[in-house]
Design a protein around this motif. Sequence first.
Motif, PDB file in Angstrom:
ATOM      1  N   GLU A  46       0.800  -1.155  -0.105  1.00 34.04           N
ATOM      2  CA  GLU A  46      -0.177   0.131  -0.002  1.00 34.04           C
ATOM      3  C   GLU A  46       0.790   1.233   0.086  1.00 34.04           C
ATOM      4  N   SER A  66     -15.629   5.798   2.533  1.00 34.51           N
ATOM      5  CA  SER A  66     -15.617   5.229   4.007  1.00 34.51           C
ATOM      6  C   SER A  66     -15.172   3.823   4.024  1.00 34.51           C
ATOM      7  N   ARG A  67     -15.862   3.038   3.083  1.00 35.83           N
ATOM      8  CA  ARG A  67     -15.684   1.480   3.198  1.00 35.83           C
ATOM      9  C   ARG A  67     -14.428   1.220   2.643  1.00 35.83           C
ATOM     10  N   ARG A  69     -10.683   0.627   2.884  1.00 37.59           N
ATOM     11  CA  ARG A  69      -9.438   0.979   3.993  1.00 37.59           C
ATOM     12  C   ARG A  69      -8.066   1.211   3.602  1.00 37.59           C
ATOM     13  N   ASN A  71      -4.668   3.268   3.106  1.00 38.80           N
ATOM     14  CA  ASN A  71      -3.642   3.534   4.217  1.00 38.80           C
ATOM     15  C   ASN A  71      -3.477   5.104   4.258  1.00 38.80           C
ATOM     16  N   ARG A  72      -4.170   5.807   5.163  1.00 39.97           N
ATOM     17  CA  ARG A  72      -4.110   7.312   5.264  1.00 39.97           C
ATOM     18  C   ARG A  72      -2.507   7.826   5.446  1.00 39.97           C
ATOM     19  N   ARG A 138      -5.656  -3.455  -3.270  1.00 44.40           N
ATOM     20  CA  ARG A 138      -4.867  -3.003  -2.447  1.00 44.40           C
ATOM     21  C   ARG A 138      -3.747  -4.063  -1.795  1.00 44.40           C
TER      22      ARG A 138
END
Length: 170
Positions: A46, A66-67, A69, A71-72, A138
């Motif tokens: 990621e 929002s669904r 996931r 990697n912010r 991902r």
Amino acid sequence: MTDSRSTRPDARLVLLHAERGDPHARLTGALAALEGADWGLLLSGEEALSRQLASLLGGGTLRVDSRVRANREALAGAGLAVAGLDAEWRGARAVWLLEPDAETLERARRAGVRVVVDATLAPGSSWFTAGADLVVYRDSVTLSGHADAPLAVLFGTGRAPRQSAPRPAT
């Protein structure tokens, strides 16, 4: 003898092991064909996906469903600030969506933003014909059922970009 074009996609991945040549190129080609993409880039997870997306999109805001996931931290480190879908999309670099409907794709078109569709859980869903600009997987779970080998894949149409993030180890 079975024609490889008529072989089911899940069996095609197994047959790739018997072919000669670069294993990354074989896997990328098979997955790009599954997605209806002109090109695909195998990436080492990621963080590499975040770097490659930033290379293609430029820095700025990435609106993310929002669904997904995502990697912010990795995206922020690459120069993409993650924000939700609930605000104005104009001015964002792209929207990263999970199974968008026609209305959502039209909203992106009207806002003038690129669409990244996350196909991690549903590979081969014809997102390019629906209006996606990029398609991503991902993690390696999609391909192998194992999460211990970092892997991400980015697909697109048109001319392939320069790979600016690491490939997975062989």
